[in-house]
Design an enzyme around this catalytic site. Structure first.
Site, PDB file in Angstrom:
ATOM      1  N   HIS A  53       0.843  -1.197   0.000  1.00  0.00           N
ATOM      2  CA  HIS A  53       0.000   0.000   0.000  1.00  0.00           C
ATOM      3  C   HIS A  53       0.876   1.245   0.000  1.00  0.00           C
ATOM      4  O   HIS A  53       2.102   1.158   0.184  1.00  0.00           O
ATOM      5  CB  HIS A  53      -0.950   0.010   1.207  1.00  0.00           C
ATOM      6  CG  HIS A  53      -0.269  -0.124   2.525  1.00  0.00           C
ATOM      7  ND1 HIS A  53       0.457   0.875   3.104  1.00  0.00           N
ATOM      8  CD2 HIS A  53      -0.166  -1.168   3.382  1.00  0.00           C
ATOM      9  CE1 HIS A  53       0.945   0.468   4.258  1.00  0.00           C
ATOM     10  NE2 HIS A  53       0.592  -0.785   4.447  1.00  0.00           N
TER      11      HIS A  53
HETATM   12  P1  TYD Z   1      -1.681  -2.783   7.516  1.00  0.00           P
HETATM   13  O1  TYD Z   1      -1.130  -1.413   7.742  1.00  0.00           O
HETATM   14  O2  TYD Z   1      -2.391  -3.042   6.224  1.00  0.00           O
HETATM   15  O3  TYD Z   1      -0.533  -3.866   7.702  1.00  0.00           O
HETATM   16  P2  TYD Z   1       0.832  -4.116   6.893  1.00  0.00           P
HETATM   17  O4  TYD Z   1       1.112  -2.918   6.061  1.00  0.00           O
HETATM   18  O5  TYD Z   1       1.850  -4.324   7.951  1.00  0.00           O
HETATM   19  O6  TYD Z   1       0.656  -5.350   6.106  1.00  0.00           O
HETATM   20  O7  TYD Z   1      -2.653  -3.135   8.729  1.00  0.00           O
HETATM   21  C1  TYD Z   1      -3.187  -4.421   8.911  1.00  0.00           C
HETATM   22  C2  TYD Z   1      -4.432  -4.287   9.765  1.00  0.00           C
HETATM   23  O8  TYD Z   1      -4.115  -3.738  11.027  1.00  0.00           O
HETATM   24  C3  TYD Z   1      -5.487  -3.394   9.128  1.00  0.00           C
HETATM   25  O9  TYD Z   1      -6.768  -3.988   9.351  1.00  0.00           O
HETATM   26  C4  TYD Z   1      -5.414  -2.128   9.911  1.00  0.00           C
HETATM   27  C5  TYD Z   1      -4.876  -2.564  11.273  1.00  0.00           C
HETATM   28  N1  TYD Z   1      -4.010  -1.542  11.875  1.00  0.00           N
HETATM   29  C6  TYD Z   1      -4.486  -0.782  12.947  1.00  0.00           C
HETATM   30  O10 TYD Z   1      -5.636  -0.949  13.398  1.00  0.00           O
HETATM   31  N2  TYD Z   1      -3.673   0.153  13.500  1.00  0.00           N
HETATM   32  C7  TYD Z   1      -2.412   0.391  13.026  1.00  0.00           C
HETATM   33  O11 TYD Z   1      -1.681   1.264  13.564  1.00  0.00           O
HETATM   34  C8  TYD Z   1      -1.945  -0.393  11.923  1.00  0.00           C
HETATM   35  C9  TYD Z   1      -0.563  -0.180  11.365  1.00  0.00           C
HETATM   36  C10 TYD Z   1      -2.775  -1.339  11.380  1.00  0.00           C
END
Ligand code: TYD
Length: 143
Positions: A53
């Site tokens: 992302h």
């Molecule tokens: P995401 O940022 O997509 O994870 P990565 O980039 O590490 O693969 O987040 C995964 C899930 O966690 C998504 O449902 C959102 C949640 N999340 C939070 O609730 N708070 C946060 O600070 C972060 C980073 C993620």
């Protein structure tokens, strides 16, 4: 306009003692922003990829607190891969850069310092949308 050239390694201080090391990380001192959120990834299964992302506004610094992994950054024109494997190195990622975290070593821990609280609306989770939005943002305001 941000490019992958803005994704730079920051070397943090390392206070070494025979008993072990300390690395302090302070907002606006070691980092180019105030820290509003810290999160960490752990218990990452082998072969898992994270990220995938971009963010509209968020700035982040990504650290391998334990083990190693690679961060692929992409600005829509160019892509580069950075291997993080030291707890005193952080990778700065500005807004509007697509990132993927891959090739985690087992037991790896990824520590992230972020400039803003979590906000789902700040994410661009589709690569084609990112490419489209990046072109619009980089073109600047219509005069
Ligand atoms: P995401 O940022 O997509 O994870 P990565 O980039 O590490 O693969 O987040 C995964 C899930 O966690 C998504 O449902 C959102 C949640 N999340 C939070 O609730 N708070 C946060 O600070 C972060 C980073 C993620």
């Amino acid at each position: 306009m941000t490019t992958i050239d803005d994704c730079q390694i920051i070397q943090f201080p390392r206070i070494s003692r025979p008993q072990g090391n300390i690395t302090p990380v302070q907002g606006r001192i070691e980092l180019p922003f105030e820290i509003e959120r810290v999160y960490y990834l752990y218990d990452i299964p082998g072969g898992a990829n994270r990220g995938g992302h971009a963010h509209w506004n968020l700035q982040q610094v990504i650290v391998s607190a334990m083990g190693s992994f690679s961060v692929e950054v992409d600005d829509g024109s160019k892509r580069k891969s950075i291997r993080l494997n030291r707890a005193y190195y952080g990778l700065y990622i500005p807004p509007m850069i697509w990132r993927e975290l891959i090739d985690f070593s087992s037991g790896g821990i990824c520590l992230v310092f972020a400039s803003k609280p979590y906000q789902e609306a700040d994410y661009i989770r589709n690569y084609q949308s990112f490419i489209g939005q990046k072109a619009v943002v980089d073109a600047g305001p219509i005069s």
